[in-house]
Design a protein around this motif. Structure first.
Motif, PDB file in Angstrom:
ATOM      1  N   SER A  27       0.821  -1.207   0.000  1.00  5.56           N
ATOM      2  CA  SER A  27       0.000   0.000   0.000  1.00  5.56           C
ATOM      3  C   SER A  27       0.856   1.258   0.000  1.00  5.56           C
ATOM      4  O   SER A  27       1.709   1.434   0.858  1.00  5.56           O
ATOM      5  CB  SER A  27      -0.901   0.008   1.232  1.00  5.56           C
ATOM      6  OG  SER A  27      -1.777  -1.091   1.217  1.00  5.56           O
ATOM      7  N   LEU A  28       0.620   2.098  -0.982  1.00  7.56           N
ATOM      8  CA  LEU A  28       1.246   3.415  -1.051  1.00  7.56           C
ATOM      9  C   LEU A  28       0.162   4.466  -0.865  1.00  7.56           C
ATOM     10  O   LEU A  28      -0.925   4.341  -1.416  1.00  7.56           O
ATOM     11  CB  LEU A  28       1.938   3.618  -2.398  1.00  7.56           C
ATOM     12  CG  LEU A  28       3.201   2.797  -2.652  1.00  7.56           C
ATOM     13  CD1 LEU A  28       3.629   2.933  -4.112  1.00  7.56           C
ATOM     14  CD2 LEU A  28       4.317   3.253  -1.727  1.00  7.56           C
ATOM     15  N   ARG A  29       0.517   5.518  -0.141  1.00 12.19           N
ATOM     16  CA  ARG A  29      -0.456   6.578   0.090  1.00 12.19           C
ATOM     17  C   ARG A  29      -0.752   7.349  -1.193  1.00 12.19           C
ATOM     18  O   ARG A  29      -1.878   7.799  -1.418  1.00 12.19           O
ATOM     19  CB  ARG A  29       0.072   7.520   1.177  1.00 12.19           C
ATOM     20  CG  ARG A  29      -0.908   8.588   1.564  1.00 12.19           C
ATOM     21  CD  ARG A  29      -0.392   9.421   2.723  1.00 12.19           C
ATOM     22  NE  ARG A  29      -1.356  10.452   3.107  1.00 12.19           N
ATOM     23  CZ  ARG A  29      -1.135  11.359   4.049  1.00 12.19           C
ATOM     24  NH1 ARG A  29       0.015  11.366   4.709  1.00 12.19           N
ATOM     25  NH2 ARG A  29      -2.035  12.254   4.339  1.00 12.19           N
ATOM     26  N   PHE A  30       0.276   7.505  -2.025  1.00 13.53           N
ATOM     27  CA  PHE A  30       0.128   8.235  -3.287  1.00 13.53           C
ATOM     28  C   PHE A  30       0.483   7.313  -4.444  1.00 13.53           C
ATOM     29  O   PHE A  30       0.860   6.163  -4.247  1.00 13.53           O
ATOM     30  CB  PHE A  30       1.039   9.472  -3.268  1.00 13.53           C
ATOM     31  CG  PHE A  30       0.796  10.379  -2.105  1.00 13.53           C
ATOM     32  CD1 PHE A  30       1.695  10.431  -1.047  1.00 13.53           C
ATOM     33  CD2 PHE A  30      -0.333  11.181  -2.059  1.00 13.53           C
ATOM     34  CE1 PHE A  30       1.475  11.263   0.030  1.00 13.53           C
ATOM     35  CE2 PHE A  30      -0.573  12.015  -0.976  1.00 13.53           C
ATOM     36  CZ  PHE A  30       0.337  12.049   0.072  1.00 13.53           C
ATOM     37  N   THR A  31       0.387   7.815  -5.665  1.00 14.67           N
ATOM     38  CA  THR A  31       0.748   6.989  -6.812  1.00 14.67           C
ATOM     39  C   THR A  31       2.251   6.739  -6.814  1.00 14.67           C
ATOM     40  O   THR A  31       3.039   7.523  -6.270  1.00 14.67           O
ATOM     41  CB  THR A  31       0.325   7.650  -8.125  1.00 14.67           C
ATOM     42  OG1 THR A  31       0.917   8.952  -8.190  1.00 14.67           O
ATOM     43  CG2 THR A  31      -1.191   7.774  -8.200  1.00 14.67           C
ATOM     44  N   PHE A  32       2.645   5.653  -7.441  1.00 17.24           N
ATOM     45  CA  PHE A  32       4.039   5.212  -7.411  1.00 17.24           C
ATOM     46  C   PHE A  32       4.989   6.281  -7.924  1.00 17.24           C
ATOM     47  O   PHE A  32       6.127   6.398  -7.439  1.00 17.24           O
ATOM     48  CB  PHE A  32       4.160   3.932  -8.244  1.00 17.24           C
ATOM     49  CG  PHE A  32       5.505   3.289  -8.192  1.00 17.24           C
ATOM     50  CD1 PHE A  32       6.337   3.284  -9.307  1.00 17.24           C
ATOM     51  CD2 PHE A  32       5.952   2.680  -7.028  1.00 17.24           C
ATOM     52  CE1 PHE A  32       7.581   2.687  -9.268  1.00 17.24           C
ATOM     53  CE2 PHE A  32       7.201   2.084  -6.982  1.00 17.24           C
ATOM     54  CZ  PHE A  32       8.010   2.085  -8.098  1.00 17.24           C
ATOM     55  N   ASP A  33       4.564   7.075  -8.877  1.00 15.56           N
ATOM     56  CA  ASP A  33       5.457   8.090  -9.439  1.00 15.56           C
ATOM     57  C   ASP A  33       5.658   9.283  -8.511  1.00 15.56           C
ATOM     58  O   ASP A  33       6.297  10.262  -8.895  1.00 15.56           O
ATOM     59  CB  ASP A  33       4.981   8.537 -10.821  1.00 15.56           C
ATOM     60  CG  ASP A  33       3.612   9.192 -10.792  1.00 15.56           C
ATOM     61  OD1 ASP A  33       3.119   9.562 -11.872  1.00 15.56           O
ATOM     62  OD2 ASP A  33       3.020   9.309  -9.698  1.00 15.56           O
ATOM     63  N   SER A  34       5.129   9.227  -7.316  1.00 15.56           N
ATOM     64  CA  SER A  34       5.371  10.274  -6.315  1.00 15.56           C
ATOM     65  C   SER A  34       6.608   9.997  -5.470  1.00 15.56           C
ATOM     66  O   SER A  34       7.040  10.858  -4.706  1.00 15.56           O
ATOM     67  CB  SER A  34       4.157  10.399  -5.384  1.00 15.56           C
ATOM     68  OG  SER A  34       2.991  10.703  -6.102  1.00 15.56           O
ATOM     69  N   TYR A  35       7.162   8.808  -5.600  1.00 17.74           N
ATOM     70  CA  TYR A  35       8.219   8.352  -4.691  1.00 17.74           C
ATOM     71  C   TYR A  35       9.566   8.242  -5.395  1.00 17.74           C
ATOM     72  O   TYR A  35       9.669   7.681  -6.486  1.00 17.74           O
ATOM     73  CB  TYR A  35       7.843   6.991  -4.107  1.00 17.74           C
ATOM     74  CG  TYR A  35       6.560   7.023  -3.308  1.00 17.74           C
ATOM     75  CD1 TYR A  35       5.333   6.844  -3.923  1.00 17.74           C
ATOM     76  CD2 TYR A  35       6.580   7.257  -1.946  1.00 17.74           C
ATOM     77  CE1 TYR A  35       4.153   6.885  -3.201  1.00 17.74           C
ATOM     78  CE2 TYR A  35       5.404   7.302  -1.210  1.00 17.74           C
ATOM     79  CZ  TYR A  35       4.189   7.108  -1.845  1.00 17.74           C
ATOM     80  OH  TYR A  35       3.043   7.166  -1.120  1.00 17.74           O
ATOM     81  N   GLY A  36      10.587   8.747  -4.727  1.00 21.36           N
ATOM     82  CA  GLY A  36      11.930   8.581  -5.244  1.00 21.36           C
ATOM     83  C   GLY A  36      12.453   7.185  -4.961  1.00 21.36           C
ATOM     84  O   GLY A  36      12.076   6.540  -3.977  1.00 21.36           O
ATOM     85  N   LEU A  37      13.318   6.700  -5.836  1.00 15.51           N
ATOM     86  CA  LEU A  37      13.894   5.364  -5.707  1.00 15.51           C
ATOM     87  C   LEU A  37      15.404   5.443  -5.872  1.00 15.51           C
ATOM     88  O   LEU A  37      15.919   6.339  -6.551  1.00 15.51           O
ATOM     89  CB  LEU A  37      13.312   4.436  -6.785  1.00 15.51           C
ATOM     90  CG  LEU A  37      11.829   4.098  -6.644  1.00 15.51           C
ATOM     91  CD1 LEU A  37      11.289   3.544  -7.946  1.00 15.51           C
ATOM     92  CD2 LEU A  37      11.609   3.112  -5.506  1.00 15.51           C
ATOM     93  N   ALA A  38      16.076   4.491  -5.275  1.00 13.71           N
ATOM     94  CA  ALA A  38      17.533   4.482  -5.357  1.00 13.71           C
ATOM     95  C   ALA A  38      18.064   3.069  -5.217  1.00 13.71           C
ATOM     96  O   ALA A  38      17.375   2.177  -4.718  1.00 13.71           O
ATOM     97  CB  ALA A  38      18.128   5.361  -4.263  1.00 13.71           C
ATOM     98  N   TRP A  39      19.308   2.910  -5.667  1.00 10.55           N
ATOM     99  CA  TRP A  39      20.059   1.679  -5.461  1.00 10.55           C
ATOM    100  C   TRP A  39      21.279   2.002  -4.603  1.00 10.55           C
ATOM    101  O   TRP A  39      21.973   2.992  -4.840  1.00 10.55           O
ATOM    102  CB  TRP A  39      20.524   1.094  -6.792  1.00 10.55           C
ATOM    103  CG  TRP A  39      19.432   0.466  -7.586  1.00 10.55           C
ATOM    104  CD1 TRP A  39      18.689   1.047  -8.583  1.00 10.55           C
ATOM    105  CD2 TRP A  39      18.956  -0.876  -7.473  1.00 10.55           C
ATOM    106  NE1 TRP A  39      17.779   0.153  -9.083  1.00 10.55           N
ATOM    107  CE2 TRP A  39      17.925  -1.043  -8.412  1.00 10.55           C
ATOM    108  CE3 TRP A  39      19.303  -1.969  -6.664  1.00 10.55           C
ATOM    109  CZ2 TRP A  39      17.242  -2.245  -8.575  1.00 10.55           C
ATOM    110  CZ3 TRP A  39      18.626  -3.159  -6.825  1.00 10.55           C
ATOM    111  CH2 TRP A  39      17.606  -3.293  -7.765  1.00 10.55           C
TER     112      TRP A  39
END
Length: 127
Positions: A27-39
């Protein structure tokens, strides 16, 4: 509960390539494209270091100097995936690679800025 699951780690010879994948579910509060990602990369006996990150819309990317021009980070927002294409691999790239998600769209390469983590996938570069 949010889950990040990495895959794609393997044993590869120097100069070889690998593509790591990270699937985000839950569950994400917002759409996936609202979140930054990293490796992030953790070499044996060393601290975890950021190698690549990208903003929610994928428009901003940042790479560690050690991987510039060799690694490429990308994301598939429709599929809730993030990828790390690793080319020209070197023995010093050996270690566990983690994907991480931030509650903000772009947070750079500092691990403290990320809120959720995967369990990691092992990459070994050796002849």
């Amino acid at each position: 509960q949010l889950q990040l699951v990495e895959s794609g780690g393997d044993l590869v010879q120097p100069g070889g390539s690998l593509r790591l994948s990270c699937a985000v579910s839950g569950s994400l509060r917002f759409t996936f494209d609202s979140y930054g990602l990293a490796w992030f990369h953790q070499a044996p006996g060393k601290d975890r270091e950021g190698v690549a990150c990208l903003s929610g819309d994928g428009g901003i990317t940042t790479y560690a100097e050690s991987v510039k021009d060799r690694f490429t980070v990308s994301r598939d927002n429709a599929g809730s995936m993030v990828y790390l294409q690793m080319n020209s691999l070197k023995p010093e790239d050996t270690g566990v690679y983690y994907c991480a998600l931030s509650n903000y769209s772009y947070r750079g390469l500092k691990s403290v800025n990320y809120d959720y983590w995967g369990q990691g996938t092992q990459v070994t570069v050796s002849s």
